[in-house]
Design a protein around this motif. Structure first.
Motif, PDB file in Angstrom:
ATOM      1  N   ILE A 173      49.163  38.139  38.943  1.00  0.00           N
ATOM      2  CA  ILE A 173      49.169  37.675  37.555  1.00  0.00           C
ATOM      3  C   ILE A 173      48.190  38.507  36.718  1.00  0.00           C
ATOM      4  CG2 ILE A 173      48.687  35.720  36.025  1.00  0.00           C
ATOM      5  CD1 ILE A 173      51.221  35.343  37.627  1.00  0.00           C
ATOM      6  N   GLY A 174      47.018  38.797  37.259  1.00  0.00           N
ATOM      7  CA  GLY A 174      46.037  39.613  36.538  1.00  0.00           C
ATOM      8  C   GLY A 174      46.534  41.024  36.265  1.00  0.00           C
ATOM      9  N   SER A 175      47.187  41.632  37.247  1.00  0.00           N
ATOM     10  CA  SER A 175      47.717  42.976  37.039  1.00  0.00           C
ATOM     11  C   SER A 175      48.865  42.964  36.039  1.00  0.00           C
ATOM     12  CB  SER A 175      48.153  43.602  38.360  1.00  0.00           C
ATOM     13  OG  SER A 175      49.181  42.834  38.950  1.00  0.00           O
ATOM     14  N   PHE A 176      49.646  41.894  36.031  1.00  0.00           N
ATOM     15  CA  PHE A 176      50.702  41.758  35.033  1.00  0.00           C
ATOM     16  C   PHE A 176      50.103  41.687  33.633  1.00  0.00           C
ATOM     17  CE2 PHE A 176      53.040  38.803  32.312  1.00  0.00           C
ATOM     18  CZ  PHE A 176      54.211  39.526  32.141  1.00  0.00           C
ATOM     19  N   ILE A 177      49.049  40.919  33.468  1.00  0.00           N
ATOM     20  CA  ILE A 177      48.407  40.776  32.159  1.00  0.00           C
ATOM     21  C   ILE A 177      47.804  42.110  31.710  1.00  0.00           C
ATOM     22  CG2 ILE A 177      46.437  39.705  30.989  1.00  0.00           C
ATOM     23  CD1 ILE A 177      47.094  37.157  32.567  1.00  0.00           C
ATOM     24  N   GLY A 188      48.778  45.142  32.625  1.00  0.00           N
ATOM     25  CA  GLY A 188      49.896  46.030  32.298  1.00  0.00           C
ATOM     26  C   GLY A 188      50.499  45.702  30.949  1.00  0.00           C
ATOM     27  N   LEU A 189      50.662  44.430  30.667  1.00  0.00           N
ATOM     28  CA  LEU A 189      51.208  44.011  29.376  1.00  0.00           C
ATOM     29  C   LEU A 189      50.245  44.361  28.244  1.00  0.00           C
ATOM     30  CD1 LEU A 189      53.721  42.678  28.296  1.00  0.00           C
ATOM     31  CD2 LEU A 189      52.615  40.480  28.536  1.00  0.00           C
ATOM     32  N   ALA A 190      48.948  44.249  28.491  1.00  0.00           N
ATOM     33  CA  ALA A 190      47.951  44.610  27.474  1.00  0.00           C
ATOM     34  C   ALA A 190      48.007  46.098  27.164  1.00  0.00           C
ATOM     35  CB  ALA A 190      46.559  44.220  27.937  1.00  0.00           C
ATOM     36  N   ILE A 191      48.206  46.925  28.168  1.00  0.00           N
ATOM     37  CA  ILE A 191      48.319  48.371  27.941  1.00  0.00           C
ATOM     38  C   ILE A 191      49.543  48.688  27.096  1.00  0.00           C
ATOM     39  CG2 ILE A 191      48.753  50.586  29.100  1.00  0.00           C
ATOM     40  CD1 ILE A 191      46.972  49.518  31.389  1.00  0.00           C
ATOM     41  N   ILE A 192      50.648  48.017  27.366  1.00  0.00           N
ATOM     42  CA  ILE A 192      51.878  48.242  26.605  1.00  0.00           C
ATOM     43  C   ILE A 192      51.700  47.793  25.148  1.00  0.00           C
ATOM     44  CG2 ILE A 192      54.281  47.512  26.354  1.00  0.00           C
ATOM     45  CD1 ILE A 192      54.361  47.377  29.447  1.00  0.00           C
ATOM     46  N   VAL A 193      51.097  46.628  24.930  1.00  0.00           N
ATOM     47  CA  VAL A 193      50.883  46.123  23.570  1.00  0.00           C
ATOM     48  C   VAL A 193      49.914  47.055  22.823  1.00  0.00           C
ATOM     49  CG1 VAL A 193      49.864  44.238  22.233  1.00  0.00           C
ATOM     50  CG2 VAL A 193      51.433  43.738  24.093  1.00  0.00           C
TER      51      VAL A 193
END
Length: 75
Positions: free
Chosen positions: A58-62, A64-69
């Motif tokens: 879950i932390g790595s997903f967050i 990764g999503l932060a990098i994309i945003v």
């Protein structure tokens, strides 16, 4: 406008607030999507069973999503 020695425009502040709200909406939507995709109850695994591996996923997903945003905001 001068705020703490930094020149701040109302347009820039408004854009930052809008991008922040859009980013938070993407995070919430992404978290609900990952909860639907995973074949187990995330809440039970994290809190009741204290599964560290699920926390890392879950932390790595967050992150990764932060990098994309962040990339989408900066252009």
């Amino acid at each position: 406008m001068l705020l703490l020695g930094v020149v701040v425009s109302v347009q820039g502040v408004l854009a930052s607030v809008i991008y922040s709200l859009i980013g938070l909406a993407v995070f919430v939507a992404g978290f609900y999507v990952i909860r639907l995709i995973l074949p187990f109850d995330v809440h039970k695994e994290l809190e009741a069973d204290q599964n560290t591996a699920v926390g890392i996923v879950i932390g790595s997903f967050i992150i990764g999503l932060a990098i994309i945003v962040a990339a989408a905001i900066s252009g």
